[in-house]
Enzyme design. Structure first.
Site, mmCIF file in Angstrom:
data_model
loop_
_atom_site.group_PDB
_atom_site.id
_atom_site.type_symbol
_atom_site.label_atom_id
_atom_site.label_comp_id
_atom_site.label_asym_id
_atom_site.label_seq_id
_atom_site.Cartn_x
_atom_site.Cartn_y
_atom_site.Cartn_z
ATOM 1 N N SER A 147 0.808 -1.264 -0.158
ATOM 2 C CA SER A 147 -0.092 0.021 -0.109
ATOM 3 C C SER A 147 0.862 1.222 0.100
ATOM 4 C CB SER A 147 -0.904 0.038 1.267
ATOM 5 O OG SER A 147 -1.566 1.335 1.557
ATOM 6 N N TYR A 160 -2.150 -0.878 11.102
ATOM 7 C CA TYR A 160 -2.128 -1.203 9.824
ATOM 8 C C TYR A 160 -0.778 -0.661 9.280
ATOM 9 C CZ TYR A 160 -3.423 -1.957 4.989
ATOM 10 O OH TYR A 160 -3.242 -2.057 3.686
#
Length: 343
Positions: A147, A160
Site C-alpha cells: 500500500s 495497519y
C-alpha cells in the site's frame, strides 16, 4: 504441468491469501482467467466457497484451504496441502490483513498485536512457507500486496501502517538475500491506493462515522491486474498502482514534513463519512464465517470507484511516458499539499 520457464506461461499453480473477499477475491478471478490452478487461503467459509465458484467459472481450477495466516504451522501445512495436490507452487501472493480504525490511544495492546500478527507476520509466515518449496526448485515468485501506507503513515490506522512498513523492510531484506544467493526465486511488492472493497465495513471501527477509503477510489480489479502482472515480471522490485499512490510516495520522498501536516489536516475527515459503523468486525473472527455471508470483491463505493488506472499502464511501460507521469504526479502532490483542507 510444465515447469515455469517463461514469465508469461499460463497454467501456473498460484496461492492467494485473503482470497475470500476484496482484492484477494478479484485477484483469484484474474489468475483463473489465465487458466491457472488457484489455491484459496482464508478464514471465512462463505467467501472461500464463493471464490472457488468464481475461479471455476473463470476457467481456472480451485483448491480451498481454510487457514488463519497468523498461525505459522497452519500456513506451512496449507502450503504442503497445495504441493500435495499440484506438485509445486509457482506464485504465492500475500494479501490477507486486518485493521482497526481508531486513534492509537484507543487501540488496545491485544488489538494492536493481532493486527500485526495477521497483517505483518502473516506475510512473513506465508513467505517462509513459499520459500520452503520454491528454493529447492530455484524458481517461483512471491508477491507482497502492499500500500502507499507502506511508506507513509496516516492517522487512524497506526497498527495497519506499522505492519505495512514492516512488510516493506522485511521484503527489501529478503530481496537482498535472494540477489546475493543468485536465486531464481523472485519477490516483488505492489503498492495499492484506496480501493472499493468490503474491508471498510469489516475493520474494527471506533470512529463516529463509517470508515471509507481516501479518494480517489479504485475498483479491486485494478489491483488484481497489477498483482497478476507483477507475478510474471518480478525482477522489478515494486509497482505503484494509481496516480494517488504515485503522488503520495513522491511527495513523501521530497517533502515528508509538509505531507505530514497535510495528512493531519485532512485525513481524519477523509477516512469517514456519515453513518454509524455497520457489520461485524473481522479482527478476531471472519465476517464471512459460518454465520456470516459472502461479501464479494466490491465494497459500497461502486458509484465513485474507477476501474481504470492510466498510471498503472504507464508504470508497466516505463520510458519517456513514465518520466512525464512522475513530473505530473509531483506537481499534483505539491498542489494538493498547499490547497486548503476540504471539510
Amino acid at each position: 504441468m510444465r515447469e515455469t520457464g517463461t514469465t508469461h506461461q499460463r497454467g501456473r499453480v498460484v496461492v492467494v491469501t485473503g482470497a475470500g473477499g476484496g482484492v484477494g477475491r478479484a485477484t483469484v478471478r484474474a489468475f483463473a482467467a489465465r487458466g491457472d490452478k488457484v489455491a484459496l487461503l482464508a478464514r471465512g467459509q462463505e467467501g472461500l466457497a464463493a471464490a472457488a465458484d468464481d475461479v471455476e467459472r473463470a476457467g481456472g481450477e480451485a483448491l480451498v484451504v481454510g487457514v488463519d495466516v497468523s498461525d505459522a504451522k497452519a500456513v506451512d501445512d496449507a502450503a504442503q496441502q497445495v504441493v500435495d495436490a499440484y506438485g509445486h507452487i509457482d506464485v504465492w501472493v500475500n494479501n490477507a490483513f486486518t485493521g482497526v480504525f481508531a486513534p492509537f490511544t484507543d487501540v488496545t495492546p491485544d488489538e494492536f498485536r493481532h493486527v500485526t500478527e495477521v497483517t505483518y507476520l502473516g506475510y512473513v509466515f506465508g513467505t517462509r512457507a513459499a520459500l520452503r518449496h520454491m528454493l529447492p526448485r530455484d524458481r517461483g515468485t512471491i508477491v507482497q500486496v502492499g500500500s502507499a501506507l507502506a511508506y507513509r503513515g496516516i492517522p487512524l490506522q497506526s497498527a495497519y501502517c506499522g505492519a505495512k512498513h514492516a512488510i516493506q523492510g522485511f521484503n527489501e531484506s529478503l530481496r537482498c538475500e535472494l540477489l546475493h544467493a543468485r536465486s531464481g526465486v523472485r519477490t516483488t511488492m505492489v503498492q495499492l491506493p484506496g480501493l472499493n472493497t468490503p474491508q471498510f465495513d469489516w475493520v474494527l471501527n471506533r470512529m463516529p462515522g463509517r470508515a471509507r477509503p481516501v479518494a480517489p477510489v479504485y475498483q479491486p480489479e485494478v489491483a488484481a491486474r497489477a498483482i497478476v502482472h507483477a507475478s510474471s515480471h518480478a525482477r522489478r522490485r515494486e509497482y505503484w498502482v494509481g496516480g494517488s499512490t504515485a503522488a503520495t510516495l513522491l511527495a513523501n520522498a521530497v517533502v515528508p514534513g509538509l505531507l505530514e501536516r497535510y495528512l493531519a489536516r485532512t485525513n481524519v475527515d477523509a477516512q469517514q463519512e456519515e453513518g454509524r459503523p455497520e457489520g461485524p468486525a473481522n479482527l478476531w473472527s471472519p465476517a464471512d464465517g459460518p454465520h456470516g455471508r459472502d461479501h464479494g470483491a466490491h465494497g459500497r463505493f461502486d458509484d465513485e470507484a474507477t476501474g481504470d488506472s492510466p498510471q498503472q499502464w504507464l508504470s508497466r511501460n516505463r520510458g519517456w511516458m513514465g518520466v512525464a507521469l512522475t513530473a505530473g504526479a509531483a506537481a499534483l502532490a505539491a498542489r494538493r499539499l498547499t490547497a486548503p483542507a476540504r471539510r
